[in-house]
Design a protein around this motif. Structure first.
Motif, PDB file in Angstrom:
ATOM      1  N   ILE A 187      19.183   0.455  -5.049  1.00 61.66           N
ATOM      2  CA  ILE A 187      17.834  -0.361  -5.717  1.00 61.66           C
ATOM      3  C   ILE A 187      16.693  -0.874  -5.318  1.00 61.66           C
ATOM      4  N   ILE A 188      15.328  -1.175  -5.828  1.00 59.22           N
ATOM      5  CA  ILE A 188      14.139  -1.087  -4.549  1.00 59.22           C
ATOM      6  C   ILE A 188      13.158  -2.502  -5.187  1.00 59.22           C
ATOM      7  N   GLY A 189      13.778  -3.299  -4.526  1.00 59.94           N
ATOM      8  CA  GLY A 189      13.372  -4.939  -4.297  1.00 59.94           C
ATOM      9  C   GLY A 189      11.626  -4.575  -3.995  1.00 59.94           C
ATOM     10  N   ILE A 190      11.042  -4.979  -5.735  1.00 62.89           N
ATOM     11  CA  ILE A 190       9.249  -5.270  -5.139  1.00 62.89           C
ATOM     12  C   ILE A 190       8.948  -6.806  -6.054  1.00 62.89           C
ATOM     13  N   LYS A 191       8.151  -7.737  -5.327  1.00 61.85           N
ATOM     14  CA  LYS A 191       8.164  -9.082  -5.915  1.00 61.85           C
ATOM     15  C   LYS A 191       7.260  -8.503  -7.516  1.00 61.85           C
ATOM     16  N   GLU A 192       7.556  -9.423  -7.846  1.00 62.05           N
ATOM     17  CA  GLU A 192       7.307  -9.575  -9.589  1.00 62.05           C
ATOM     18  C   GLU A 192       5.184  -9.286 -10.495  1.00 62.05           C
ATOM     19  N   LYS A 193       5.150  -9.633  -9.538  1.00 65.01           N
ATOM     20  CA  LYS A 193       3.537  -9.979  -8.323  1.00 65.01           C
ATOM     21  C   LYS A 193       2.525  -8.887  -8.719  1.00 65.01           C
ATOM     22  N   ASN A 194       3.807  -7.895  -7.770  1.00 67.60           N
ATOM     23  CA  ASN A 194       3.219  -7.128  -7.499  1.00 67.60           C
ATOM     24  C   ASN A 194       2.439  -6.197  -8.416  1.00 67.60           C
ATOM     25  N   GLN A 195       2.731  -5.798  -9.706  1.00 65.72           N
ATOM     26  CA  GLN A 195       2.571  -5.143 -11.348  1.00 65.72           C
ATOM     27  C   GLN A 195       2.203  -3.655  -9.925  1.00 65.72           C
ATOM     28  N   GLU A 196       0.961  -2.840  -9.970  1.00 67.21           N
ATOM     29  CA  GLU A 196       0.565  -2.347  -9.355  1.00 67.21           C
ATOM     30  C   GLU A 196       1.999  -1.413  -8.315  1.00 67.21           C
ATOM     31  N   ALA A 197       1.860  -1.728  -7.636  1.00 64.94           N
ATOM     32  CA  ALA A 197       3.939  -1.402  -6.799  1.00 64.94           C
ATOM     33  C   ALA A 197       4.777  -0.821  -7.958  1.00 64.94           C
ATOM     34  N   VAL A 198       4.588  -1.877  -8.859  1.00 69.11           N
ATOM     35  CA  VAL A 198       6.195  -1.946  -9.810  1.00 69.11           C
ATOM     36  C   VAL A 198       5.976  -0.724 -10.611  1.00 69.11           C
ATOM     37  N   ASP A 199       4.580  -0.598 -11.165  1.00 69.87           N
ATOM     38  CA  ASP A 199       4.283   0.298 -11.269  1.00 69.87           C
ATOM     39  C   ASP A 199       4.479   2.018 -11.319  1.00 69.87           C
ATOM     40  N   ALA A 200       3.971   2.263  -9.671  1.00 69.65           N
ATOM     41  CA  ALA A 200       3.515   3.077  -9.576  1.00 69.65           C
ATOM     42  C   ALA A 200       5.574   3.575  -8.786  1.00 69.65           C
ATOM     43  N   ILE A 201       6.574   2.599  -8.872  1.00 73.42           N
ATOM     44  CA  ILE A 201       7.872   3.087  -8.217  1.00 73.42           C
ATOM     45  C   ILE A 201       8.701   3.522  -9.725  1.00 73.42           C
TER      46      ILE A 201
ATOM     47  N   GLU B 179       1.072  -1.489  -0.244  1.00 76.99           N
ATOM     48  CA  GLU B 179      -0.099  -0.239   0.217  1.00 76.99           C
ATOM     49  C   GLU B 179       1.111   0.835  -0.171  1.00 76.99           C
ATOM     50  N   ILE B 180       2.124   1.341   1.001  1.00 79.12           N
ATOM     51  CA  ILE B 180       2.637   2.104   0.741  1.00 79.12           C
ATOM     52  C   ILE B 180       3.151   3.030  -0.737  1.00 79.12           C
ATOM     53  N   MET B 181       3.773   2.054  -1.384  1.00 77.91           N
ATOM     54  CA  MET B 181       4.595   1.811  -2.620  1.00 77.91           C
ATOM     55  C   MET B 181       3.233   3.100  -3.934  1.00 77.91           C
ATOM     56  N   ILE B 182       2.470   2.165  -3.580  1.00 78.52           N
ATOM     57  CA  ILE B 182       1.463   2.058  -4.599  1.00 78.52           C
ATOM     58  C   ILE B 182       0.715   3.519  -4.152  1.00 78.52           C
ATOM     59  N   ARG B 183       0.790   4.061  -2.978  1.00 79.07           N
ATOM     60  CA  ARG B 183      -0.307   5.432  -2.813  1.00 79.07           C
ATOM     61  C   ARG B 183       1.121   6.437  -2.571  1.00 79.07           C
ATOM     62  N   TYR B 184       2.245   6.176  -2.165  1.00 82.18           N
ATOM     63  CA  TYR B 184       2.983   6.845  -2.099  1.00 82.18           C
ATOM     64  C   TYR B 184       4.838   6.506  -2.625  1.00 82.18           C
ATOM     65  N   PRO B 185       4.806   6.566  -3.309  1.00 83.99           N
ATOM     66  CA  PRO B 185       5.593   6.098  -4.487  1.00 83.99           C
ATOM     67  C   PRO B 185       7.061   6.815  -4.301  1.00 83.99           C
ATOM     68  N   GLU B 186       6.794   8.417  -4.765  1.00 81.62           N
ATOM     69  CA  GLU B 186       7.565   9.650  -4.604  1.00 81.62           C
ATOM     70  C   GLU B 186       8.074   9.632  -2.849  1.00 81.62           C
ATOM     71  N   ARG B 187       7.995   9.439  -2.240  1.00 79.48           N
ATOM     72  CA  ARG B 187       8.224   9.263  -0.418  1.00 79.48           C
ATOM     73  C   ARG B 187       9.364   8.412  -0.570  1.00 79.48           C
ATOM     74  N   VAL B 188       8.606   7.265  -0.944  1.00 79.23           N
ATOM     75  CA  VAL B 188       9.994   5.704  -1.433  1.00 79.23           C
ATOM     76  C   VAL B 188      11.488   6.070  -2.353  1.00 79.23           C
ATOM     77  N   VAL B 189      10.409   6.346  -3.233  1.00 79.59           N
ATOM     78  CA  VAL B 189      11.871   7.160  -3.969  1.00 79.59           C
ATOM     79  C   VAL B 189      12.894   8.047  -3.748  1.00 79.59           C
TER      80      VAL B 189
END
Length: 452
Positions: free
Chosen positions: A83-97, A57-67
Motif C-alpha cells: 500500500i502506498i499512502g499519499i495525500k489525496e490533494k497531491n493528485q499529480e503524485a497519485v496519478d504518477a504512482i 517530488e520523488i513520487m512525481i519524478r521517480y514513481p517507477e523507483r518507488v513502486v
C-alpha cells in the motif's frame, strides 16, 4: 528495465551493502526490516511536515523507483499486499504512482499493490495513524508495525532500495530548502554537504538574522550552525527570521519551559483532546504529564507514564495549547526520566479510537496558519542541477544503532559510492559511503572528504 530479484537474502544483502536507512527521519537500518516476515508493506508518502515537499517530488519524478522499491521489499518480507499512502490533494503524485503500478509486473503470485488516499491533516504520516488509516489495524501500545504484520518505509527509502538493486549505494539526499529563502527549492544533494551550501542553492536567505529548523518545524531541531552536514535522515531545512515566534519559543531553555508550564498550566486538557495518538485510542495525556512539573519526586513517575506513547509530533505545544506552553517538551523529559530510572510503562493496553477521531484531525492549512508561516507556504520548485561541494562531512552515525567503523585512512583517495564506514561485527548499524570523489582529510566521528 528495472531488475527484479527472486532471492530474499540477495535483496536484503543489496540493501545492507547500500547503507539504506529510514530516509523519512527515523534512521532505522532497512536491511533489518527487510528480514521480517509480514503481510503488508506500506510506503509512507504522506509528508505532513509543513513546507516540506521532497517526497512529493520523488513520487512525481521517480514513481517507477518507488513502486519497484515496494515490490522488492514485498518480495524480501513475503508480503502479499503493498500500500502506498499519499495525500489525496497531491493528485499529480497519485496519478504518477498509479500509472507506475499499472505498468509494473508484480513479482509474486496473487500479490496486490495499491494507493491509499489520505486526508490533508497532521500528522497523517505517523506510523500508528498511517497503519490504521490504510489497514484499520491498531499497533499495540509501545509496539511497532511489525507487531501487526506490517513494515512501513518512507518513499525515499523505497526509491533507494531500487537503486540498491542496481548496486548504487546511498550517496545523495532529497531535501527541501524553504521558508525565508529567496527561491524555495527541492533538490538532491551529496550526503555531507553543509546546510550553508544547500541554502545557497535556494537563492540564499531573505532575512538578516535567522535560524534553521532541520527536518521540519514540528519535529525537527533548531540549528544556527550552517556548517553542519546533511545526513541520510535530513528531510528539509526550514529557514525563519530570528524574530519569528517559532524561533523564539524553540530557543528557550528547558528550565524556562518547565518554569512557565509549572506556573501557567490550568489543566484545560486541550493538549490531550487534540493529541492524534490520544484520539486514536492510546493513553497519551500531555495535560497530566504537565502535572509532574508541579509535583515532588514522589508522584512524578505517575504523571510521566502518560507520556510513554507520545509520538513527539509537537501538536500539543505548537497548536493545541491556548497558553503557548510546552507539553511536548514535558513529554520528552518524562520519557527520558522514565528510561533513566528504569520504570516500565504500565498504562492501559485496550485500544479503541475516540468517537471524535475523524472530527479532531488537525487540517494542515489550519496548522500553517497557527504557526504563522502562511507567507512561506509556496511550492518548492525541483532543481535537478548536480551539486559538487568542495567538501563533505559524512557522520559515521546517521542511524539508529552503533556508529559505522571507518575503513579508510587520512590522505586516502576515495571515489563516490565507495564504502568508507562498515557495520561493526554483530551490531545494529548501517554502512557509510563517500558521496563525492576526493581525499580523506579527517576522521573523528565523521569522515571529511575534500573534493579533488
Amino acid at each position: 528495465m528495472l531488475p527484479i530479484f527472486s532471492n530474499m537474502d540477495k535483496i536484503r544483502e543489496k540493501i545492507r551493502q547500500a547503507g539504506i536507512i529510514g530516509a523519512g527521519g527515523g534512521g532505522f537500518p532497512t536491511h533489518v526490516k527487510a528480514g521480517a516476515k509480514v503481510e503488508y508493506v506500506i510506503a509512507n508518502g504522506a509528508e505532513c511536515e509543513p513546507l516540506i515537499h521532497k517526497d512529493y517530488e520523488i513520487m512525481i519524478r521517480y514513481p517507477e523507483r518507488v513502486v519497484q522499491g515496494v515490490k522488492l521489499l514485498m518480495e524480501s518480507t513475503g508480503a502479499k499486499k503493498g500500500i502506498i499512502g499519499i495525500k489525496e490533494k497531491n493528485q499529480e503524485a497519485v496519478d504518477a504512482i498509479n500509472k507506475a503500478i499499472e505498468n509494473s509486473q508484480l513479482t509474486t503470485h496473487n500479490s496486490q499493490l495499491s494507493v491509499h488516499l489520505l486526508g490533508d491533516f497532521y500528522p497523517s504520516g505517523d506510523e500508528y495513524i498511517l497503519v490504521y488509516e490504510a489497514t484499520k489495524r491498531l499497533i499495540p501500545p509501545q509496539g511497532i508495525p511489525l507487531d501487526v504484520g506490517i513494515v512501513v518505509s518512507n518513499v525515499e527509502t523505497l526509491h533507494n532500495i531500487t537503486l540498491a538493486a542496481e548496486d548504487q549505494p546511498v550517496t545523495e539526499k532529497f531535501i527541501t530548502a524553504a521558508g525565508a529563502v529567496n527561491h524555495p527549492t527541492s533538490l538532491v544533494v551529496p550526503i555531507g554537504m553543509s546546510f550553508r551550501d544547500a541554502i545557497a542553492f535556494a537563492g540564499g536567505v531573505s532575512a538578516k538574522d535567522f535560524g534553521v529548523f532541520v527536518g521540519g518545524i514540528m519535529m525537527g531541531k533548531l540549528e544556527f550552525d550552517l556548517d553542519q552536514p546533511i545526513t541520510k535522515t535530513t528531510a528539509g531545512l526550514i529557514v525563519l527570521p530570528k524574530e519569528h515566534i517559532l524561533i523564539q519559543r524553540k530557543s528557550r531553555t528547558e528550565k524556562s519551559m518547565r518554569r512557565i508550564g509549572k506556573s501557567a498550566c490550568d489543566q484545560c486538557s486541550y493538549c490531550t483532546e487534540l493529541c492524534p495518538r490520544y484520539v486514536l485510542g492510546y493513553d497519551v495525556q500531555p495535560h497530566k504529564v504537565m502535572r509532574s512539573l508541579g509535583f515532588t519526586m514522589t508522584g512524578e513517575h505517575i504523571w510521566n507514564q502518560y507520556a510513554s506513547l507520545c509520538c513527539a509530533c509537537g501538536l500539543c505545544t505548537l497548536y493545541a495549547c491556548p497558553e503557548n506552553l510546552y507539553p511536548k517538551e514535558a513529554c520528552d523529559t518524562a520519557k527520558s526520566d522514565l528510561k533513566e530510572k528504569g520504570i516500565k510503562w504500565s498504562g492501559r493496553k485496550e485500544i479503541s479510537p475516540h468517537p471524535m477521531y475523524e472530527g479532531r484531525r488537525t487540517p494542515l492549512k489550519q496548522l500553517i496558519k497557527r504557526l504563522g508561516i502562511e507567507e512561506y507556504n509556496h511550492p518548492s520548485v525541483f532543481n535537478q542541477k548536480e551539486y559538487k561541494p568542495k567538501q563533505v562531512i559524512i557522520p559515521l552515525s546517521q542511524h539508529i544503532g552503533t556508529a559505522a567503523q571507518p575503513i579508510v585512512r587520512i590522505g586516502e583517495s576515495v571515489k563516490r559510492g565507495q564504502c568508507i564506514g562498515e557495520i561493526p561485527e554483530g551490531k545494529l548499524g548501517a554502512r557509510v559511503h563517500a558521496s563525492i570523489d576526493g581525499v580523506v582529510k579527517n576522521i573523528d566521528g565523521s569522515i571529511v572528504v575534500e573534493s579533488i
